[in-house]
Design a protein around this motif. Structure first.
Motif, PDB file in Angstrom:
ATOM      1  N   ARG A   1       0.714  -1.209   0.098  1.00 40.04           N
ATOM      2  CA  ARG A   1       0.059   0.046   0.110  1.00 40.04           C
ATOM      3  C   ARG A   1       0.910   1.293   0.067  1.00 40.04           C
ATOM      4  NH1 ARG A   1      -2.623  -1.442   3.865  1.00 40.04           N
ATOM      5  NH2 ARG A   1      -4.467  -2.030   2.800  1.00 40.04           N
ATOM      6  N   SER A   2       1.883   1.343   0.738  1.00 36.64           N
ATOM      7  CA  SER A   2       2.741   2.421   0.977  1.00 36.64           C
ATOM      8  C   SER A   2       3.384   2.572  -0.387  1.00 36.64           C
ATOM      9  CB  SER A   2       3.852   2.229   2.091  1.00 36.64           C
ATOM     10  OG  SER A   2       3.312   1.947   3.131  1.00 36.64           O
ATOM     11  N   VAL A   3       3.890   1.694  -1.115  1.00 40.25           N
ATOM     12  CA  VAL A   3       4.657   1.763  -2.447  1.00 40.25           C
ATOM     13  C   VAL A   3       3.552   2.401  -3.583  1.00 40.25           C
ATOM     14  CG1 VAL A   3       5.670   0.516  -4.430  1.00 40.25           C
ATOM     15  CG2 VAL A   3       6.535   0.271  -1.931  1.00 40.25           C
ATOM     16  N   LEU A   4       2.331   1.741  -3.402  1.00 43.81           N
ATOM     17  CA  LEU A   4       1.367   2.124  -4.510  1.00 43.81           C
ATOM     18  C   LEU A   4       0.906   3.475  -4.377  1.00 43.81           C
ATOM     19  CD1 LEU A   4      -0.484  -1.444  -5.110  1.00 43.81           C
ATOM     20  CD2 LEU A   4       1.377  -0.081  -6.879  1.00 43.81           C
ATOM     21  N   VAL A   5       0.582   3.932  -3.058  1.00 45.70           N
ATOM     22  CA  VAL A   5       0.174   5.130  -2.769  1.00 45.70           C
ATOM     23  C   VAL A   5       1.239   6.206  -2.994  1.00 45.70           C
ATOM     24  CG1 VAL A   5      -0.568   6.613  -0.684  1.00 45.70           C
ATOM     25  CG2 VAL A   5      -1.513   4.393  -1.275  1.00 45.70           C
ATOM     26  N   ALA A   6       2.576   5.985  -2.683  1.00 45.64           N
ATOM     27  CA  ALA A   6       3.454   6.950  -2.995  1.00 45.64           C
ATOM     28  C   ALA A   6       3.809   7.017  -4.464  1.00 45.64           C
ATOM     29  CB  ALA A   6       4.743   6.234  -2.362  1.00 45.64           C
ATOM     30  N   GLN A   7       3.441   6.138  -5.082  1.00 44.04           N
ATOM     31  CA  GLN A   7       3.854   6.216  -6.680  1.00 44.04           C
ATOM     32  C   GLN A   7       2.648   6.690  -7.380  1.00 44.04           C
ATOM     33  OE1 GLN A   7       5.905   3.187  -8.597  1.00 44.04           O
ATOM     34  NE2 GLN A   7       7.073   2.660  -6.846  1.00 44.04           N
ATOM     35  N   HIS A   8       1.384   6.334  -6.894  1.00 42.31           N
ATOM     36  CA  HIS A   8       0.221   6.737  -7.727  1.00 42.31           C
ATOM     37  C   HIS A   8      -0.700   7.570  -7.098  1.00 42.31           C
ATOM     38  CE1 HIS A   8       1.483   4.219 -10.881  1.00 42.31           C
ATOM     39  NE2 HIS A   8       1.723   3.063 -10.096  1.00 42.31           N
ATOM     40  N   GLY A   9      -0.599   7.886  -5.873  1.00 43.67           N
ATOM     41  CA  GLY A   9      -1.454   8.564  -5.030  1.00 43.67           C
ATOM     42  C   GLY A   9      -2.379   7.530  -4.202  1.00 43.67           C
ATOM     43  N   LYS A  10      -3.249   8.199  -3.490  1.00 38.55           N
ATOM     44  CA  LYS A  10      -3.852   7.238  -2.474  1.00 38.55           C
ATOM     45  C   LYS A  10      -5.022   6.732  -3.262  1.00 38.55           C
ATOM     46  CE  LYS A  10      -6.835   7.480   1.685  1.00 38.55           C
ATOM     47  NZ  LYS A  10      -5.924   6.078   2.531  1.00 38.55           N
ATOM     48  N   GLU A  11      -5.992   7.334  -3.858  1.00 39.12           N
ATOM     49  CA  GLU A  11      -7.258   6.781  -4.520  1.00 39.12           C
ATOM     50  C   GLU A  11      -6.703   5.511  -5.458  1.00 39.12           C
ATOM     51  OE1 GLU A  11     -11.122   7.411  -7.170  1.00 39.12           O
ATOM     52  OE2 GLU A  11      -9.878   9.165  -6.606  1.00 39.12           O
ATOM     53  N   ARG A  12      -5.686   5.988  -6.280  1.00 42.01           N
ATOM     54  CA  ARG A  12      -5.346   4.844  -7.233  1.00 42.01           C
ATOM     55  C   ARG A  12      -4.592   3.908  -6.606  1.00 42.01           C
ATOM     56  NH1 ARG A  12      -1.419   5.535 -12.635  1.00 42.01           N
ATOM     57  NH2 ARG A  12      -1.611   3.044 -13.448  1.00 42.01           N
ATOM     58  N   GLY A  13      -3.710   4.258  -5.998  1.00 47.12           N
ATOM     59  CA  GLY A  13      -3.030   3.161  -5.102  1.00 47.12           C
ATOM     60  C   GLY A  13      -3.644   2.050  -4.499  1.00 47.12           C
ATOM     61  N   GLU A  14      -4.714   2.566  -3.470  1.00 47.84           N
ATOM     62  CA  GLU A  14      -5.377   1.612  -2.945  1.00 47.84           C
ATOM     63  C   GLU A  14      -6.251   0.730  -3.851  1.00 47.84           C
ATOM     64  OE1 GLU A  14      -5.863   1.250   0.356  1.00 47.84           O
ATOM     65  OE2 GLU A  14      -5.304   2.918   1.522  1.00 47.84           O
ATOM     66  N   LYS A  15      -6.902   1.398  -4.759  1.00 44.23           N
ATOM     67  CA  LYS A  15      -7.431   0.616  -5.919  1.00 44.23           C
ATOM     68  C   LYS A  15      -6.780  -0.489  -6.462  1.00 44.23           C
ATOM     69  CE  LYS A  15     -10.632   2.478  -8.615  1.00 44.23           C
ATOM     70  NZ  LYS A  15     -11.173   3.456  -9.687  1.00 44.23           N
ATOM     71  N   ALA A  16      -5.480  -0.139  -6.887  1.00 44.62           N
ATOM     72  CA  ALA A  16      -4.663  -1.223  -7.536  1.00 44.62           C
ATOM     73  C   ALA A  16      -4.341  -2.226  -6.617  1.00 44.62           C
ATOM     74  CB  ALA A  16      -3.286  -0.470  -8.034  1.00 44.62           C
ATOM     75  N   LEU A  17      -4.167  -1.963  -5.092  1.00 39.83           N
ATOM     76  CA  LEU A  17      -3.910  -2.789  -4.239  1.00 39.83           C
ATOM     77  C   LEU A  17      -5.002  -3.877  -4.272  1.00 39.83           C
ATOM     78  CD1 LEU A  17      -2.116  -4.335  -2.294  1.00 39.83           C
ATOM     79  CD2 LEU A  17      -2.931  -2.722  -0.604  1.00 39.83           C
ATOM     80  N   ARG A  18      -6.311  -3.260  -4.051  1.00 40.50           N
ATOM     81  CA  ARG A  18      -7.275  -4.236  -3.739  1.00 40.50           C
ATOM     82  C   ARG A  18      -7.542  -5.205  -5.199  1.00 40.50           C
ATOM     83  NH1 ARG A  18      -9.711   0.663  -1.373  1.00 40.50           N
ATOM     84  NH2 ARG A  18     -10.844   1.310  -3.237  1.00 40.50           N
TER      85      ARG A  18
END
Length: 427
Positions: free
Chosen positions: A351-368
């Motif tokens: 989650r930290s990696v994806l949010v840092a690279q893509h922002g909170k909304e897109r990062g959280e969605k990508a992880l799910r």
């Protein structure tokens, strides 16, 4: 709606694992004490669950319209029980549907669209993939040669299995189509002494492999090109070609052209190892129950699966002779569960990696999306909805005297013994 809720409650009661469902109005269904809990904020997602459209429920989870608590393994056990029918039993496409599917496939697989689709998936984040892949970042089905192998060992066994099948020898000109993060390309060069060329459409993978080539001093013997397979031009054809986890992206409309291109790039008598996902159903253009739509939307836009018989048909039409085919379907189920378990164990880091690279909304969605994708695909391979085939083929020379047996017309010895002789080159 009342009838659907009664039907859903009956289905939940039959699930091998308990499921607690909370409806948008606060009403509850299922096992109130279950570890697996689904909180619905959207009535249409409830309808999808009641109808067994589990791919659409997955989309609702990704979009935040359903909150999920519980393990991926529990969720997939419940999902399989809630399906109304085998998702490969969608029935064959009609004549007009086939025309439409082909037109869509042709539009989706231009050079620019394919590059964009590949980068959508593979350039999501190298740091994210590194969290749950093996150290070599081999992003394809592993080969559990013995049941006690770890994921890393099974990936090395797969790399060696491919090299053995291809009869790689020092000095062979070897092409890896869709070379990923370089696992097979570098293994073939370092363990078998080949002159290796890899191609990819992923900018991240290209940069990563270029660094590895320099770090290992392999310049001049190994090269990686950022290039579509249709654009590769060579003065001298290759002795051996591998395509691993790539032809799923080619598209139904481009399959004949793909194999014709491989035929052009392979010398007469040379070997091709085509390793990839195939459809478990003969006629369904994609998985039903919303599963195919989920993969298209969130994971692999433009991806298309064909039954192995259709793949072999197009391969033969291009003048390539299949000499050996192996189904590794359960190996991919185990590989995917290993990836899924690794991602589950490192969710916070992911989650930290994806949010840092893509922002909170897109990062959280990508992880799910990836949590559902890895576990859902493991389920699909376990159930036989999808398969994984290694197809070994040759380009016949046309001369019956060529080869170890009269009529072989290739380097292939027409015996499988060579694939298993001697110790494996795993570390």
């Amino acid at each position: 709606m009342k009838h659907l809720l009664h039907s859903l409650e009956a289905s939940l009661a039959l699930s091998p694992v308990g499921v607690a469902v909370e409806l948008p109005d606060g009403a509850r269904l299922g096992d109130a004490n279950a570890d697996l809990r689904l909180r619905f904020r959207d009535r249409m997602a409830v309808v999808a669950l009641a109808m067994g459209e589990i791919g659409n429920v997955g989309a609702a989870i990704v979009e935040g319209r359903v909150a999920l608590e519980g393990s991926m393994r529990q969720l997939m056990t419940a999902a399989a029980a809630l399906l109304k029918q085998n998702p490969t039993h969608e029935g064959p496409a009609t004549g007009w549907q086939r025309v439409l599917l082909r037109a869509r496939s042709m539009a989706a697989h231009t050079l620019s669209h394919d590059a964009r689709n590949i980068q959508f998936h593979y350039d999501l984040s190298d740091d994210f993939y590194a969290l749950w892949l093996d150290p070599r970042r081999v992003y394809s089905c592993a080969y559990y040669r013995t049941p006690d192998m770890s994921l890393a060992q099974a990936q090395e066994a797969k790399l060696d299995h491919i090299c053995r099948k291809l009869l790689l020898r020092p000095g062979d000109r070897f092409l890896d189509i869709g070379a990923g993060w370089g696992g097979l390309l570098l293994w073939a060069a370092q363990e078998y002494g080949v002159d290796a060329t890899g191609i990819t459409l992923s900018r991240n993978q290209h940069a990563h492999v270029q660094r590895l080539i320099a770090e290992r001093g392999l310049q001049g013997r190994v090269r990686m090109q950022l290039l579509d397979y249709r654009e590769l031009q060579v003065e001298q054809p290759f002795d051996k070609i591998a395509s691993v986890g790539m032809f799923e992206h080619v598209g139904r409309s481009q399959m004949e052209r793909y194999f014709a291109t491989v035929h052009r790039l392979l010398r007469p008598g040379g070997l091709l190892l085509n390793h990839g996902i195939t459809s478990g159903g003969l006629d369904n253009p994609r998985l039903g129950a919303g599963l195919g739509d989920f993969i298209e939307r969130y994971i692999f836009p433009g991806g298309e699966l064909l039954h192995v018989s259709a793949v072999l048909h197009d391969m033969a039409r291009a003048g390539l002779e299949m000499v050996d085919t192996e189904n590794l379907r359960p190996h991919y189920a185990r590989t995917l569960w290993a990836w899924s378990d690794a991602l589950e164990a490192r969710q916070d880091e992911a989650r930290s990696v994806l949010v840092a690279q893509h922002g909170k909304e897109r990062g959280e969605k990508a992880l799910r999306a990836y949590r559902l994708y890895l576990a859902g695909c493991a389920l699909a391979f376990e159930r036989g909805w999808t398969a994984l085939h290694q197809m070994l083929a040759v380009r016949p020379t046309g001369h019956v005297e060529d080869g170890v047996l009269k009529g072989a017309q290739s380097d292939y010895p027409f015996s499988r013994a060579y694939m298993y002789e001697g110790p494996a080159a795993t570390h």
